[in-house]
Write a protein that holds these residues in place. Structure first.
Motif, PDB file in Angstrom:
ATOM      1  N   GLU A  71      35.989  35.457  50.584  1.00 31.44           N
ATOM      2  CA  GLU A  71      36.517  36.713  51.258  1.00 31.44           C
ATOM      3  C   GLU A  71      36.670  37.866  50.720  1.00 31.44           C
ATOM      4  N   LYS A  72      37.000  38.040  49.425  1.00 26.77           N
ATOM      5  CA  LYS A  72      37.287  39.373  48.547  1.00 26.77           C
ATOM      6  C   LYS A  72      36.156  39.494  47.814  1.00 26.77           C
ATOM      7  N   CYS A  73      35.200  38.564  47.502  1.00 25.78           N
ATOM      8  CA  CYS A  73      34.212  38.975  46.722  1.00 25.78           C
ATOM      9  C   CYS A  73      32.984  38.830  47.207  1.00 25.78           C
ATOM     10  N   GLY A  74      32.821  38.028  48.500  1.00 21.24           N
ATOM     11  CA  GLY A  74      31.500  37.715  49.045  1.00 21.24           C
ATOM     12  C   GLY A  74      30.905  38.962  49.635  1.00 21.24           C
ATOM     13  N   THR A  75      31.814  40.163  50.087  1.00 18.29           N
ATOM     14  CA  THR A  75      31.020  41.126  50.480  1.00 18.29           C
ATOM     15  C   THR A  75      29.733  41.841  49.753  1.00 18.29           C
ATOM     16  N   CYS A  76      30.382  41.925  48.513  1.00 22.80           N
ATOM     17  CA  CYS A  76      29.289  42.413  47.532  1.00 22.80           C
ATOM     18  C   CYS A  76      28.421  41.375  46.738  1.00 22.80           C
ATOM     19  N   HIS A  77      29.035  40.268  46.536  1.00 20.06           N
ATOM     20  CA  HIS A  77      28.336  39.209  46.005  1.00 20.06           C
ATOM     21  C   HIS A  77      27.950  38.315  47.007  1.00 20.06           C
ATOM     22  N   ALA A  78      26.520  38.649  47.230  1.00 20.55           N
ATOM     23  CA  ALA A  78      25.666  37.720  48.229  1.00 20.55           C
ATOM     24  C   ALA A  78      25.968  36.360  47.946  1.00 20.55           C
ATOM     25  N   PRO A  79      26.185  35.256  49.170  1.00 22.50           N
ATOM     26  CA  PRO A  79      26.207  34.141  48.903  1.00 22.50           C
ATOM     27  C   PRO A  79      24.690  33.668  49.150  1.00 22.50           C
ATOM     28  N   ASP A  80      24.607  32.428  48.509  1.00 21.41           N
ATOM     29  CA  ASP A  80      23.282  31.655  48.865  1.00 21.41           C
ATOM     30  C   ASP A  80      23.503  30.226  49.557  1.00 21.41           C
ATOM     31  N   ALA A  81      22.304  29.476  49.869  1.00 24.40           N
ATOM     32  CA  ALA A  81      22.547  28.333  50.732  1.00 24.40           C
ATOM     33  C   ALA A  81      23.203  27.376  49.809  1.00 24.40           C
ATOM     34  N   LYS A  82      23.376  27.437  48.468  1.00 26.94           N
ATOM     35  CA  LYS A  82      23.940  26.267  47.544  1.00 26.94           C
ATOM     36  C   LYS A  82      25.548  26.532  47.522  1.00 26.94           C
ATOM     37  N   GLY A  83      25.900  27.704  48.125  1.00 32.78           N
ATOM     38  CA  GLY A  83      27.228  28.065  47.779  1.00 32.78           C
ATOM     39  C   GLY A  83      27.651  29.001  46.576  1.00 32.78           C
ATOM     40  N   ASN A  84      26.542  29.661  45.805  1.00 32.31           N
ATOM     41  CA  ASN A  84      26.633  30.142  44.857  1.00 32.31           C
ATOM     42  C   ASN A  84      27.107  31.702  45.322  1.00 32.31           C
ATOM     43  N   LEU A  85      27.822  32.476  44.611  1.00 41.04           N
ATOM     44  CA  LEU A  85      27.890  34.076  44.817  1.00 41.04           C
ATOM     45  C   LEU A  85      27.232  34.563  43.550  1.00 41.04           C
ATOM     46  N   SER A  86      26.402  35.632  44.034  1.00 43.19           N
ATOM     47  CA  SER A  86      25.522  36.569  43.030  1.00 43.19           C
ATOM     48  C   SER A  86      26.597  36.721  41.794  1.00 43.19           C
ATOM     49  N   ARG A  87      26.107  36.853  40.660  1.00 42.00           N
ATOM     50  CA  ARG A  87      26.473  37.182  39.626  1.00 42.00           C
ATOM     51  C   ARG A  87      27.952  36.206  39.234  1.00 42.00           C
ATOM     52  N   ILE A  88      28.841  36.027  39.960  1.00 41.46           N
ATOM     53  CA  ILE A  88      30.024  35.321  39.791  1.00 41.46           C
ATOM     54  C   ILE A  88      29.737  33.886  39.598  1.00 41.46           C
ATOM     55  N   SER A  89      28.849  33.248  39.973  1.00 48.64           N
ATOM     56  CA  SER A  89      28.339  31.768  40.030  1.00 48.64           C
ATOM     57  C   SER A  89      27.447  31.447  38.531  1.00 48.64           C
ATOM     58  N   TRP A  90      27.418  32.647  37.848  1.00 50.78           N
ATOM     59  CA  TRP A  90      26.498  32.378  36.871  1.00 50.78           C
ATOM     60  C   TRP A  90      27.352  32.953  35.510  1.00 50.78           C
ATOM     61  N   VAL A  91      28.389  32.954  35.385  1.00 57.65           N
ATOM     62  CA  VAL A  91      29.406  33.366  34.148  1.00 57.65           C
ATOM     63  C   VAL A  91      30.754  32.514  34.542  1.00 57.65           C
ATOM     64  N   ARG A  92      31.247  32.351  33.265  1.00 58.46           N
ATOM     65  CA  ARG A  92      32.310  31.610  33.129  1.00 58.46           C
ATOM     66  C   ARG A  92      33.379  32.516  32.025  1.00 58.46           C
ATOM     67  N   THR A  93      34.678  32.449  32.223  1.00 62.28           N
ATOM     68  CA  THR A  93      35.572  33.206  31.150  1.00 62.28           C
ATOM     69  C   THR A  93      36.801  32.808  31.405  1.00 62.28           C
ATOM     70  N   THR A  94      37.780  33.525  30.508  1.00 56.64           N
ATOM     71  CA  THR A  94      39.106  33.221  30.513  1.00 56.64           C
ATOM     72  C   THR A  94      39.999  33.666  31.357  1.00 56.64           C
ATOM     73  N   PRO A  95      41.251  33.456  31.964  1.00 55.37           N
ATOM     74  CA  PRO A  95      41.923  33.973  32.699  1.00 55.37           C
ATOM     75  C   PRO A  95      42.325  35.728  32.593  1.00 55.37           C
ATOM     76  N   GLU A  96      42.169  36.096  31.195  1.00 51.69           N
ATOM     77  CA  GLU A  96      42.189  37.551  30.998  1.00 51.69           C
ATOM     78  C   GLU A  96      40.680  38.151  31.359  1.00 51.69           C
ATOM     79  N   GLY A  97      39.682  37.552  31.204  1.00 52.58           N
ATOM     80  CA  GLY A  97      38.293  38.144  31.630  1.00 52.58           C
ATOM     81  C   GLY A  97      38.193  38.176  32.950  1.00 52.58           C
ATOM     82  N   TRP A  98      38.690  37.127  33.862  1.00 50.78           N
ATOM     83  CA  TRP A  98      38.803  37.274  35.182  1.00 50.78           C
ATOM     84  C   TRP A  98      39.599  38.429  35.709  1.00 50.78           C
ATOM     85  N   SER A  99      40.814  38.439  35.102  1.00 46.10           N
ATOM     86  CA  SER A  99      41.556  39.736  35.468  1.00 46.10           C
ATOM     87  C   SER A  99      40.838  40.961  35.196  1.00 46.10           C
TER      88      SER A  99
END
Length: 615
Positions: A49-77
């Motif tokens: 809801e909060k991120c999908g407006t700018c990060h487009a979803p695809d048919a597999k449930g991915n959100l652009s950019r977000i689905s291709w990174v992983r990081t720590t709690p500090e990184g996401w904050s």
């Protein structure tokens, strides 16, 4: 010597669609590349809801950019705060906290991936030894710690877009990326005149060293579970300048399955004084503890162990132990290094006092501090290591044994394990023949003026004695750390500029080696009315130990006393709990752009100067 705390620029390539990407290293523009890695779907409804407006979803449930990174709690904050500042994201603190929790679990790091870079979240000032070569130092660690990129996992396209965004926002990054790679070989068939550049090398290195998909993450995704940490824990801790501590750490359930209330008691092994603390914590991704606690702090003592502190700890996957740091201070310069072990009915050895013992000592007394130690023992039941023989038990209780022992004259120097009733403490104390040299830590230090408009940045020093190892050479890997040495502390002028008299103006050093900087601002008493900044030597002179010429052993540390951090840059920081009178409260990261978030640091260069890099 590179010293690191936190990043100046951070990883600024997060998800911005409003910035025109630039070509960084002569390769294809990131905007023209195609994603080749499978993404990690986003299932959380609030995130979509909060991120999908700018990060487009695809048919597999991915959100652009977000689905291709992983990081720590500090990184996401950090990412959320940047989206608020740059892209106008509207989000409440509660929503922010929930999203950081969710993404830290679904798009986080495995425990094995996070542990090597925990020093970034723990706000440690250390000498980074994980930078592979000068090319990566120049490409990534010239502006922030190397732990900053290594606390992320990205697809190759995301690493490329990170580079491009750095170039778009910082001309310094563009200059760094376009320099020739110092440590690389030219690819086969490549024109020798077309030398590989730093940016190109860094892209290849990070794509291999920190890829999106790893075996560790695949295994942790299936193992990740609700943290079950409630219960009693044993604590072993140490604080620079204040010695070692043992105690207990009680964890109780909080309002949610990953939130907890805590109480702890630490007892000094130096003087027996106790420190009581209470606090709360959140566990992200099943193992990353972020908490806060406080005790009855003494006013006017910045290094007081009762000070309100942040807690960063890494819990082992089996949830039986943890390591981390509890820290405080305006520059996070004070802290306790802590180790937790879950308390069980089994005996445990926590510490041995006094510590180092000299070969040939007869009738040495050892205090063995532990948990559930056996009440009925004979000297034969106590193993103090090779060449150390227990001769008499002076007293015994479940918490402490006092043992008399003899150390053989020919006992080899080195650390000894201690075993009591099936409990073993590794490297419990050292046996030594002589102290060949001493070392002051930190070997390079940074303090900051303050006290009028800005806070002071303190520095704490320690002196440790060493015995040369088998090779007989000082400063090699086989040297034996004996332990703290009784010394006299002083400061000396670092001769960089004639007649500047830095040692007279920068501040004072206490008998316990706590450096308190002077105030900021112009000083009329100083030549040219300059500020009180400067660089000095901090010198330790041994009271007993002497060199082969009969002179006291000495060692020194180089310290820069800098101006206050007038501008503090964005840093990774995640939600952390505080404990009001009514119980657990979780404080979410601020969504406002703060003018003072993290100090701008510099690399200290002996010789009186500094370069433009962050420390």
């Amino acid at each position: 010597m590179k010293r690191v705390t936190v990043s100046k620029f951070g990883l600024l390539a997060l998800f911005s669609t409003s910035i025109l990407f630039a070509q960084a290293d002569g390769g294809p523009d990131g905007a023209l590349m195609k994603e080749s890695d499978p993404g990690i779907p986003v299932a959380d409804a609030l995130v979509k809801e909060k991120c999908g407006t700018c990060h487009a979803p695809d048919a597999k449930g991915n959100l652009s950019r977000i689905s291709w990174v992983r990081t720590t709690p500090e990184g996401w904050s950090q990412a959320i705060k940047r989206m608020v500042r740059l892209n106008g994201l509207a989000i409440t603190p509660e929503e922010s906290r929930a999203i950081v929790k969710s993404l830290s679990s679904s798009h986080g790091l495995a425990p094995q991936e996070a542990l090597p870079v925990m020093y970034l979240a723990e706000k440690r000032m250390i000498d980074e030894t994980n930078i592979p070569n000068e090319t990566m130092r120049g490409a990534c660690a010239a502006c922030h710690s190397f732990a900053q990129p290594l606390s992320w996992r990205r697809s190759k396209l995301e690493w490329k877009q990170l580079q491009d965004l750095h170039v778009a926002m910082y001309s310094q990054a563009d200059a760094q990326y376009r320099r020739p790679a110092e440590d690389s070989e030219q690819p086969a068939g490549r024109d020798p005149k077309d030398k590989m550049l730093r940016g190109e090398y860094a892209l290849g290195y990070l794509a291999k060293a920190a890829p999106l998909h790893t075996p560790e993450w695949a295994a942790w995704r299936s193992r990740q579970s609700v943290p079950r940490l409630a219960g009693e824990w044993l604590v072993v801790a140490s604080a620079p300048g204040q010695g070692r501590f043992v105690g207990s750490f009680s964890i109780k359930p909080g309002k949610a399955a990953d939130e907890f209330l805590t109480s702890s008691v630490l007892r000094s092994l130096n003087n027996g004084a106790s420190v009581n603390r209470s606090g709360a914590g959140i566990v992200y991704a099943g193992y990353s503890w972020r908490g806060s606690s406080k005790g009855a702090a003494v006013a006017g003592r910045p290094d007081d162990l009762g000070s309100a502190a942040r807690e960063t700890m890494w819990f082992a996957p089996d949830q039986q132990s943890a390591v981390g740091r509890w820290y405080w201070g305006d520059y996070q310069e004070f802290g306790l290094d802590v180790k937790l072990t879950r308390a069980t009915a089994a005996p445990a050895v926590l510490a041995v006092i006094p510590g180092p013992v000299k070969a040939g000592t007869k009738g040495a007394q050892f205090r063995i501090v532990g948990h559930n130690l056996p009440a009925s023992l004979t000297p034969a039941n106590i193993d103090l290591g090779m060449g150390v023989t227990a001769t008499k038990i002076l007293s015994a209780s479940p918490q402490e044994l006092v043992v008399m022992a003899d150390v053989a004259a020919g006992a080899a120097s080195g650390q000894r394990n201690v075993a009591v009733g099936g409990a073993v403490l590794e490297q419990a104390f050292p046996v030594y023949s002589k102290i060949d040299y001493i070392k002051v830590t930190p070997e390079t230090a940074l303090s900051r003026l303050g006290g009028i408009k800005f806070p002071k940045g303190y520095a704490q020093f320690e002196a440790t004695g060493f015995e040369n190892g088998i090779d007989g050479k000082q400063g090699t890997a086989d040297d034996i750390a004996v332990g703290p040495v009784d010394v006299t502390w002083s400061t000396q002028e670092y001769l960089a500029v004639y007649y500047d008299d830095d040692a007279k103006y920068v501040g004072t050093l206490s008998p316990a080696a706590l450096f308190t900087p002077n105030s900021e601002g112009p000083n009329p008493a100083r030549r040219f009315g300059r500020n009180n900044y400067g660089d000095i030597w901090v010198v330790a002179t041994a009271k007993v130990e002497k060199d082969k010429f009969g002179k006291p052993l000495t060692a020194r540390s180089y310290m820069v006393v800098a101006v206050p951090a007038y501008q503090k840059w964005d840093q990774p920081a995640c939600s952390y709990p505080q404990v009001p009178a009514g119980g657990l409260e979780i404080r979410a990261p601020s969504t406002r752009s703060a003018s003072r978030v993290i100090p701008l640091h510099m690399t200290v260069v002996p010789g009186g100067g500094s370069d433009a890099r962050s420390r």
